[in-house]
Design a protein around this motif. Sequence first.
Motif, PDB file in Angstrom:
ATOM      1  N   ASN B 280      31.469  15.423  13.031  1.00 42.76           N
ATOM      2  CA  ASN B 280      32.914  15.683  13.059  1.00 42.76           C
ATOM      3  C   ASN B 280      33.227  17.166  12.956  1.00 42.76           C
ATOM      4  O   ASN B 280      34.136  17.670  13.595  1.00 42.76           O
ATOM      5  N   ILE B 283      32.656  18.883  16.467  1.00 47.89           N
ATOM      6  CA  ILE B 283      33.226  18.339  17.714  1.00 47.89           C
ATOM      7  C   ILE B 283      33.461  19.466  18.714  1.00 47.89           C
ATOM      8  O   ILE B 283      33.135  19.352  19.893  1.00 47.89           O
ATOM      9  N   GLY B 287      31.828  20.053  22.262  1.00 45.94           N
ATOM     10  CA  GLY B 287      32.694  20.218  23.417  1.00 45.94           C
ATOM     11  C   GLY B 287      32.259  21.431  24.223  1.00 45.94           C
ATOM     12  O   GLY B 287      32.147  21.385  25.456  1.00 45.94           O
ATOM     13  N   ARG B 374      28.302   8.513  18.921  1.00 42.27           N
ATOM     14  CA  ARG B 374      29.648   9.028  18.725  1.00 42.27           C
ATOM     15  C   ARG B 374      29.793  10.424  19.326  1.00 42.27           C
ATOM     16  O   ARG B 374      30.762  10.720  20.019  1.00 42.27           O
ATOM     17  N   SER B 375      28.787  11.250  19.045  1.00 43.52           N
ATOM     18  CA  SER B 375      28.899  12.617  19.542  1.00 43.52           C
ATOM     19  C   SER B 375      28.732  12.662  21.060  1.00 43.52           C
ATOM     20  O   SER B 375      29.346  13.477  21.740  1.00 43.52           O
ATOM     21  N   ARG B 377      29.880  10.558  23.117  1.00 48.37           N
ATOM     22  CA  ARG B 377      31.087  10.079  23.801  1.00 48.37           C
ATOM     23  C   ARG B 377      32.299  10.985  23.613  1.00 48.37           C
ATOM     24  O   ARG B 377      33.390  10.651  24.045  1.00 48.37           O
ATOM     25  N   LEU B 378      32.121  12.088  22.926  1.00 51.65           N
ATOM     26  CA  LEU B 378      33.268  12.950  22.648  1.00 51.65           C
ATOM     27  C   LEU B 378      33.890  13.481  23.944  1.00 51.65           C
ATOM     28  O   LEU B 378      33.182  13.820  24.882  1.00 51.65           O
ATOM     29  N   THR B 379      35.236  13.532  23.982  1.00 52.54           N
ATOM     30  CA  THR B 379      35.893  14.244  25.080  1.00 52.54           C
ATOM     31  C   THR B 379      36.453  15.515  24.465  1.00 52.54           C
ATOM     32  O   THR B 379      37.408  15.486  23.704  1.00 52.54           O
ATOM     33  N   PRO B 380      35.846  16.608  24.775  1.00 55.22           N
ATOM     34  CA  PRO B 380      35.891  17.757  23.885  1.00 55.22           C
ATOM     35  C   PRO B 380      36.983  18.797  24.083  1.00 55.22           C
ATOM     36  O   PRO B 380      37.362  19.459  23.124  1.00 55.22           O
ATOM     37  N   ALA B 383      39.853  18.976  21.674  1.00 58.28           N
ATOM     38  CA  ALA B 383      39.482  19.451  20.339  1.00 58.28           C
ATOM     39  C   ALA B 383      39.302  20.966  20.337  1.00 58.28           C
ATOM     40  O   ALA B 383      39.717  21.655  19.409  1.00 58.28           O
TER      41      ALA B 383
END
Lengths: 221, 389
Positions: B280, B283, B287, B374-375, B377-380, B383
């Motif tokens: 978290n 992120i 990204g 989780r990491s 699938r991040l759409t960065p 963020a």
Amino acid sequence: MKDAIVINELAKEYVRGSETIHALQNVNFTIQQGEFVAIVGPSGSGKTTLLNLLGCLDRPSRGTITVNGINVSDLPEGKMVKVRRQNIGFIFQSFFLLPTLTVRENIELPLMFSHRKDGNGKIDSILNTVGLEKRADHLPHQLSGGEMQRVAIGRALINEPKIILADEPTGNLDSATAQRIYDLLDSLHKQGLTLIVVTHNMDLAQMAHRVIKLKDGEIAG
Amino acid sequence: MNFIKLAIKNLMRRKMRTMLTVFGVAIAVAALFSLSSFKDGYEKQLTKELDNMGIHILAVPKGCPYEAASLIIHGGVIPKYLSLADLEQVKTMQGVDLATPMLLQQFYKDETPHIVYGINAADMQKLKSWWKVEGRFFSDDEDHVMVIGKNIAEKKNLQIGSTMPFGPNKEPFTIVGILDRTGGQDDEFHFLPLAAAQRVFDKDGLITTIAIRVKDITKISQVGQTLETIPDVQVVTMSQIMGTILNLVGSAQTLLISVIIVAIIICAVGIINTLLMSVNERIREFGMMKALGASGVDIGKLVLIETLFITISGGILGAATSIIASSLIEGFVRGIIPYAPSGQLISSDPQLILLCLAFSVVIGIICGIYPALRSARLTPIGAIRSSYE
């Protein structure tokens, strides 16, 4: 001159609860190879969404995006990553250098993701371009803001992209340092790179060939 | 630059957090390692100890067979006795090769318990053919003489010819022999002629147990059944003793295993929590990496490598610590289990070390997979930009 980016009837919507947010709609434009374009607009105008889409980091809800002749609108993730690696270099306002890596290693990072090695002293030549050859083994915390942004520019260049997407590249810099970054970007553009800058900074926007203004998710002029 | 180097550099950015997580894994692995090596070592030593007794069956007074059996191999006193008449009967039973009487007593000297065996020296030497004695053994009609175990001789600095005040009345007894080290409980005992022990402890004509060797080892249980026809006698075979002890130890082990499972779960949740926290926090960094050409798989791989580094380092540290501290751990475990044979209980079997390392890899994969997904699938970009828009 060939088209670097063609945007056609582009729309992006987000669903938040029961509400649909139209982040972008009816966006059409073409950016030619070697062009220097600034995208401006107030907060919430859709700049972030457009940057995501241009950078092949997201897919549109409708419409198409073509990058160097490849329609990326509905490419599978694996192919999208390849297009991104081969075509686009990103520069961010906050630099986003990895604090434990040296200048050289930060510049080298994208090579690791594209599974390539540094051949023919590419890193050295980039260090030279951005004027950091004497700082190669320094860590980011030992650099000034302008130097950090130059590292980030070097990092964006390592995969030899044809398009540079710069997101507020001088937002965190004082005006004298910003000027050096403008000059560096300008020289890259003169070498034939397509430069797309998202910015609030009108000085930078004025250097561009063309300014695309966004307002409420649409092109305002 | 490669993923492993990058993962190490990332972990070094949060040294304290990384170290604490590694310690957590190390503790779980050390607990697992010690318990498993203890379980193996314990059964091995117990079997060895029972084999060392050279006795197939013990005939004990009716009423308290398991306590008696445990005391007989461990040392101690039981308040019931058999008579010499019982011995004569046992000797006549079919299948009995050798039957010899033993009287077990205990007395306190300098506040430490001393275990005394009244024995028939000639019979006992036949049962325990590996016994070697420095000096000599006594004969049945001698008195005021004894043979002692090697450990007592060393602890009390006793030599052949030394005399020590012995028993409740502090009679002078001369040491005529010292047993060579057996590696078993015999090293801790005093051996007296049976008649002398009966006299000193005022147990005339009484014996605690009869040690029996059978003619045919495959017929132990049949001989046991025949012996139980004698009214006062209850029979305990060595395999029964072993089963009973393993049962007793088993319940202590179950408790230990439960504690360790809880420790491992807490440790795993801790690792997942630490990793999610670090995902978290990063992120924006992920990204940035995606924008620089990293795929979701690359990011997931990085997170997984970081996790594996933590758990494998923890695994190595845990296994190494438990090998180095095995004597401390052994002392601790001996304190909580009901019966422990002598000899080294915790052994560092290379296979077990590999097993523990494999365990830490598995824990790493289990703990790393969710944060990695989780990491990945991040759409960065949102963020990234949220920091300045």
